[in-house]
Write a protein that holds these residues in place. Structure first.
Motif, PDB file in Angstrom:
ATOM      1  N   VAL A 135      17.401 -13.691 -27.207  1.00  0.00           N
ATOM      2  CA  VAL A 135      17.048 -15.107 -27.367  1.00  0.00           C
ATOM      3  C   VAL A 135      18.270 -15.990 -27.104  1.00  0.00           C
ATOM      4  CG1 VAL A 135      16.299 -16.872 -29.025  1.00  0.00           C
ATOM      5  CG2 VAL A 135      15.090 -14.683 -28.895  1.00  0.00           C
ATOM      6  N   GLY A 136      19.412 -15.635 -27.658  1.00  0.00           N
ATOM      7  CA  GLY A 136      20.619 -16.436 -27.450  1.00  0.00           C
ATOM      8  C   GLY A 136      21.027 -16.516 -25.991  1.00  0.00           C
ATOM      9  N   ARG A 137      21.029 -15.381 -25.316  1.00  0.00           N
ATOM     10  CA  ARG A 137      21.413 -15.364 -23.894  1.00  0.00           C
ATOM     11  C   ARG A 137      20.379 -16.069 -23.030  1.00  0.00           C
ATOM     12  NH1 ARG A 137      26.460 -15.428 -22.353  1.00  0.00           N
ATOM     13  NH2 ARG A 137      27.573 -14.084 -23.692  1.00  0.00           N
ATOM     14  N   THR A 138      19.109 -15.894 -23.348  1.00  0.00           N
ATOM     15  CA  THR A 138      18.059 -16.558 -22.568  1.00  0.00           C
ATOM     16  C   THR A 138      18.191 -18.073 -22.687  1.00  0.00           C
ATOM     17  OG1 THR A 138      16.554 -14.681 -22.763  1.00  0.00           O
ATOM     18  CG2 THR A 138      15.560 -16.818 -22.282  1.00  0.00           C
ATOM     19  N   ILE A 139      18.442 -18.557 -23.875  1.00  0.00           N
ATOM     20  CA  ILE A 139      18.637 -20.007 -24.064  1.00  0.00           C
ATOM     21  C   ILE A 139      19.853 -20.472 -23.266  1.00  0.00           C
ATOM     22  CG2 ILE A 139      19.340 -21.755 -25.760  1.00  0.00           C
ATOM     23  CD1 ILE A 139      17.541 -20.222 -27.792  1.00  0.00           C
ATOM     24  N   ARG A 140      20.950 -19.767 -23.405  1.00  0.00           N
ATOM     25  CA  ARG A 140      22.186 -20.150 -22.699  1.00  0.00           C
ATOM     26  C   ARG A 140      21.962 -20.203 -21.189  1.00  0.00           C
ATOM     27  NH1 ARG A 140      27.844 -19.821 -23.445  1.00  0.00           N
ATOM     28  NH2 ARG A 140      28.996 -19.248 -21.573  1.00  0.00           N
ATOM     29  N   PHE A 141      21.431 -19.126 -20.636  1.00  0.00           N
ATOM     30  CA  PHE A 141      21.270 -19.056 -19.187  1.00  0.00           C
ATOM     31  C   PHE A 141      20.177 -19.996 -18.681  1.00  0.00           C
ATOM     32  CE2 PHE A 141      23.076 -14.519 -19.540  1.00  0.00           C
ATOM     33  CZ  PHE A 141      24.375 -14.984 -19.419  1.00  0.00           C
ATOM     34  N   SER A 142      19.119 -20.187 -19.440  1.00  0.00           N
ATOM     35  CA  SER A 142      18.081 -21.133 -19.019  1.00  0.00           C
ATOM     36  C   SER A 142      18.644 -22.544 -18.937  1.00  0.00           C
ATOM     37  CB  SER A 142      16.890 -21.092 -19.977  1.00  0.00           C
ATOM     38  OG  SER A 142      16.226 -19.863 -19.886  1.00  0.00           O
ATOM     39  N   PHE A 143      19.422 -22.923 -19.946  1.00  0.00           N
ATOM     40  CA  PHE A 143      20.034 -24.259 -19.908  1.00  0.00           C
ATOM     41  C   PHE A 143      21.007 -24.394 -18.741  1.00  0.00           C
ATOM     42  CE2 PHE A 143      18.881 -25.085 -24.497  1.00  0.00           C
ATOM     43  CZ  PHE A 143      18.059 -26.156 -24.207  1.00  0.00           C
ATOM     44  N   LEU A 144      21.727 -23.345 -18.428  1.00  0.00           N
ATOM     45  CA  LEU A 144      22.634 -23.403 -17.278  1.00  0.00           C
ATOM     46  C   LEU A 144      21.858 -23.544 -15.983  1.00  0.00           C
ATOM     47  CD1 LEU A 144      25.303 -20.760 -18.304  1.00  0.00           C
ATOM     48  CD2 LEU A 144      25.658 -23.215 -18.041  1.00  0.00           C
ATOM     49  N   PHE A 145      20.798 -22.755 -15.816  1.00  0.00           N
ATOM     50  CA  PHE A 145      19.961 -22.881 -14.615  1.00  0.00           C
ATOM     51  C   PHE A 145      19.358 -24.271 -14.524  1.00  0.00           C
ATOM     52  CE2 PHE A 145      19.618 -18.132 -14.387  1.00  0.00           C
ATOM     53  CZ  PHE A 145      19.891 -17.989 -13.041  1.00  0.00           C
ATOM     54  N   LEU A 146      18.835 -24.775 -15.646  1.00  0.00           N
ATOM     55  CA  LEU A 146      18.251 -26.114 -15.652  1.00  0.00           C
ATOM     56  C   LEU A 146      19.292 -27.192 -15.373  1.00  0.00           C
ATOM     57  CD1 LEU A 146      15.871 -25.700 -18.702  1.00  0.00           C
ATOM     58  CD2 LEU A 146      15.170 -26.027 -16.312  1.00  0.00           C
ATOM     59  N   GLY A 147      20.493 -27.025 -15.915  1.00  0.00           N
ATOM     60  CA  GLY A 147      21.556 -27.992 -15.678  1.00  0.00           C
ATOM     61  C   GLY A 147      21.957 -28.073 -14.219  1.00  0.00           C
ATOM     62  N   VAL A 148      22.073 -26.928 -13.579  1.00  0.00           N
ATOM     63  CA  VAL A 148      22.416 -26.911 -12.145  1.00  0.00           C
ATOM     64  C   VAL A 148      21.271 -27.537 -11.359  1.00  0.00           C
ATOM     65  CG1 VAL A 148      22.850 -25.446 -10.134  1.00  0.00           C
ATOM     66  CG2 VAL A 148      23.969 -24.964 -12.318  1.00  0.00           C
ATOM     67  N   ASP A 149      20.024 -27.181 -11.713  1.00  0.00           N
ATOM     68  CA  ASP A 149      18.849 -27.750 -11.024  1.00  0.00           C
ATOM     69  C   ASP A 149      18.840 -29.267 -11.187  1.00  0.00           C
ATOM     70  OD1 ASP A 149      16.277 -27.540  -9.664  1.00  0.00           O
ATOM     71  OD2 ASP A 149      15.423 -28.127 -11.603  1.00  0.00           O
ATOM     72  N   PHE A 150      19.121 -29.754 -12.377  1.00  0.00           N
ATOM     73  CA  PHE A 150      19.151 -31.191 -12.634  1.00  0.00           C
ATOM     74  C   PHE A 150      20.266 -31.868 -11.838  1.00  0.00           C
ATOM     75  CE2 PHE A 150      20.693 -34.838 -15.137  1.00  0.00           C
ATOM     76  CZ  PHE A 150      19.545 -35.603 -15.142  1.00  0.00           C
ATOM     77  N   ALA A 151      21.437 -31.247 -11.789  1.00  0.00           N
ATOM     78  CA  ALA A 151      22.583 -31.831 -11.078  1.00  0.00           C
ATOM     79  C   ALA A 151      22.339 -31.901  -9.577  1.00  0.00           C
ATOM     80  CB  ALA A 151      23.839 -31.028 -11.373  1.00  0.00           C
ATOM     81  N   ILE A 152      21.631 -30.935  -9.046  1.00  0.00           N
ATOM     82  CA  ILE A 152      21.390 -30.879  -7.591  1.00  0.00           C
ATOM     83  C   ILE A 152      20.284 -31.848  -7.172  1.00  0.00           C
ATOM     84  CG2 ILE A 152      20.528 -29.407  -5.726  1.00  0.00           C
ATOM     85  CD1 ILE A 152      22.042 -27.106  -7.009  1.00  0.00           C
ATOM     86  N   HIS A 153      19.289 -31.984  -8.023  1.00  0.00           N
ATOM     87  CA  HIS A 153      18.119 -32.802  -7.621  1.00  0.00           C
ATOM     88  C   HIS A 153      18.074 -34.045  -8.396  1.00  0.00           C
ATOM     89  CE1 HIS A 153      17.211 -28.615  -6.501  1.00  0.00           C
ATOM     90  NE2 HIS A 153      16.913 -29.210  -5.377  1.00  0.00           N
TER      91      HIS A 153
END
Length: 153
Positions: A135-153
Protein backbone atom coordinates in the motif's frame (compact mmCIF):
# COMPACT_ATOMS: atom_id res chain seq x y z
CA UNK A 1 0.24 -4.59 -20.96
CA UNK A 2 3.94 -4.48 -21.92
CA UNK A 3 4.43 -1.20 -20.04
CA UNK A 4 2.70 -2.68 -16.98
CA UNK A 5 4.92 -5.81 -17.03
CA UNK A 6 8.05 -3.73 -17.64
CA UNK A 7 7.13 -1.46 -14.73
CA UNK A 8 6.62 -4.51 -12.50
CA UNK A 9 10.00 -6.00 -13.52
CA UNK A 10 11.92 -2.72 -13.19
CA UNK A 11 10.34 -2.17 -9.78
CA UNK A 12 11.55 -5.57 -8.57
CA UNK A 13 15.06 -4.77 -9.80
CA UNK A 14 14.93 -1.33 -8.19
CA UNK A 15 13.79 -2.81 -4.88
CA UNK A 16 16.72 -5.22 -4.88
CA UNK A 17 19.40 -2.87 -6.18
CA UNK A 18 19.44 0.56 -4.54
CA UNK A 19 21.48 2.11 -7.36
CA UNK A 20 18.51 1.65 -9.76
CA UNK A 21 16.07 4.38 -8.67
CA UNK A 22 12.47 3.65 -9.60
CA UNK A 23 11.70 7.36 -9.70
CA UNK A 24 13.88 7.83 -12.81
CA UNK A 25 12.01 5.04 -14.59
CA UNK A 26 8.67 6.58 -13.57
CA UNK A 27 9.50 9.88 -15.26
CA UNK A 28 10.08 8.11 -18.57
CA UNK A 29 7.21 5.65 -18.29
CA UNK A 30 4.69 8.30 -17.25
CA UNK A 31 5.54 10.34 -20.32
CA UNK A 32 4.48 7.43 -22.55
CA UNK A 33 1.17 6.74 -20.80
CA UNK A 34 -0.79 10.01 -20.55
CA UNK A 35 -3.92 9.09 -18.57
CA UNK A 36 -4.95 8.95 -14.96
CA UNK A 37 -6.13 5.31 -15.08
CA UNK A 38 -2.84 4.28 -16.70
CA UNK A 39 -0.86 6.18 -14.08
CA UNK A 40 -2.73 4.46 -11.26
CA UNK A 41 -2.35 1.05 -12.94
CA UNK A 42 1.38 1.61 -13.33
CA UNK A 43 1.57 2.73 -9.70
CA UNK A 44 -0.03 -0.55 -8.66
CA UNK A 45 2.39 -2.52 -10.86
CA UNK A 46 5.34 -0.64 -9.40
CA UNK A 47 4.03 -1.15 -5.85
CA UNK A 48 3.61 -4.87 -6.44
CA UNK A 49 7.12 -5.20 -7.89
CA UNK A 50 8.66 -3.22 -5.04
CA UNK A 51 6.89 -5.46 -2.56
CA UNK A 52 8.28 -8.59 -4.20
CA UNK A 53 11.80 -7.14 -4.06
CA UNK A 54 11.48 -6.07 -0.42
CA UNK A 55 10.17 -9.52 0.56
CA UNK A 56 13.49 -10.89 -0.68
CA UNK A 57 15.42 -8.44 1.55
CA UNK A 58 13.08 -9.25 4.44
CA UNK A 59 13.57 -13.01 4.06
CA UNK A 60 17.35 -12.71 3.68
CA UNK A 61 17.54 -10.78 6.94
CA UNK A 62 15.05 -13.04 8.73
CA UNK A 63 17.02 -16.14 7.84
CA UNK A 64 20.37 -14.43 8.31
CA UNK A 65 19.79 -13.58 11.98
CA UNK A 66 20.42 -17.23 12.83
CA UNK A 67 23.73 -17.30 10.94
CA UNK A 68 27.05 -17.70 12.74
CA UNK A 69 28.06 -14.17 11.73
CA UNK A 70 24.90 -12.62 13.18
CA UNK A 71 25.14 -14.66 16.35
CA UNK A 72 28.74 -13.50 16.77
CA UNK A 73 27.57 -9.87 16.45
CA UNK A 74 24.77 -10.49 18.96
CA UNK A 75 27.36 -11.77 21.42
CA UNK A 76 28.28 -8.10 21.94
CA UNK A 77 26.12 -7.00 24.92
CA UNK A 78 25.46 -3.53 23.47
CA UNK A 79 24.32 -4.93 20.08
CA UNK A 80 22.22 -7.60 21.77
CA UNK A 81 20.57 -5.02 24.06
CA UNK A 82 19.62 -2.85 21.07
CA UNK A 83 18.29 -5.84 19.15
CA UNK A 84 16.26 -7.05 22.13
CA UNK A 85 14.89 -3.53 22.71
CA UNK A 86 13.51 -3.42 19.17
CA UNK A 87 12.20 -6.99 19.38
CA UNK A 88 10.29 -6.00 22.51
CA UNK A 89 8.90 -2.85 20.84
CA UNK A 90 7.65 -4.84 17.85
CA UNK A 91 6.32 -7.90 19.70
CA UNK A 92 2.60 -7.66 20.19
CA UNK A 93 2.42 -4.24 18.51
CA UNK A 94 1.74 -4.89 14.84
CA UNK A 95 0.23 -1.42 14.38
CA UNK A 96 3.41 0.24 15.66
CA UNK A 97 5.51 -1.87 13.30
CA UNK A 98 3.10 -1.21 10.44
CA UNK A 99 3.17 2.56 11.01
CA UNK A 100 6.96 2.70 10.82
CA UNK A 101 7.01 0.44 7.75
CA UNK A 102 4.25 2.47 6.06
CA UNK A 103 6.17 5.72 6.48
CA UNK A 104 9.29 4.07 5.06
CA UNK A 105 7.31 2.64 2.13
CA UNK A 106 5.41 5.79 1.26
CA UNK A 107 7.83 8.58 2.18
CA UNK A 108 11.15 6.76 1.95
CA UNK A 109 12.29 7.85 5.42
CA UNK A 110 13.77 5.77 6.89
CA UNK A 111 14.88 4.02 3.69
CA UNK A 112 12.62 1.09 2.90
CA UNK A 113 15.52 -1.21 2.00
CA UNK A 114 16.90 -0.80 5.50
CA UNK A 115 13.47 -1.15 7.09
CA UNK A 116 12.72 -4.32 5.09
CA UNK A 117 15.89 -5.86 6.48
CA UNK A 118 15.07 -4.62 9.99
CA UNK A 119 11.57 -6.08 9.64
CA UNK A 120 13.11 -9.43 8.77
CA UNK A 121 15.66 -9.26 11.58
CA UNK A 122 12.92 -8.47 14.06
CA UNK A 123 10.70 -11.15 12.53
CA UNK A 124 7.89 -8.71 11.82
CA UNK A 125 4.79 -10.72 10.89
CA UNK A 126 4.56 -11.21 7.14
CA UNK A 127 0.83 -10.43 7.30
CA UNK A 128 1.82 -6.94 8.49
CA UNK A 129 4.87 -6.46 6.27
CA UNK A 130 3.43 -7.33 2.84
CA UNK A 131 0.25 -5.22 2.79
CA UNK A 132 1.95 -2.29 4.48
CA UNK A 133 4.78 -2.19 1.95
CA UNK A 134 2.41 -2.77 -0.98
CA UNK A 135 0.00 0.00 0.00
CA UNK A 136 2.77 2.46 0.89
CA UNK A 137 4.73 1.86 -2.31
CA UNK A 138 1.61 1.89 -4.47
CA UNK A 139 0.60 5.27 -3.05
CA UNK A 140 4.11 6.66 -3.51
CA UNK A 141 4.51 5.46 -7.08
CA UNK A 142 0.95 6.33 -8.13
CA UNK A 143 1.45 9.90 -6.94
CA UNK A 144 4.74 10.08 -8.81
CA UNK A 145 3.15 8.78 -12.02
CA UNK A 146 0.25 11.20 -11.59
CA UNK A 147 2.61 14.09 -10.85
CA UNK A 148 4.62 13.50 -14.01
CA UNK A 149 1.37 13.12 -16.01
CA UNK A 150 0.09 16.39 -14.54
CA UNK A 151 3.37 18.22 -15.24
CA UNK A 152 3.47 17.05 -18.86
CA UNK A 153 -0.16 17.75 -19.73
Amino acid sequence: MILWLTTFAVSIASALLPFLPMEVYIVGAAATSPSVPAAIGLGIAAGAGATVGKIIWYEAARRGIDSKWAQKKLANPKVKAGYEKWIERMRGRPFYAAAIMFVAASAGLPPLLVMAAVGGLLKMPMWVFVPTVFVGRTIRFSFLFLGVDFAIH
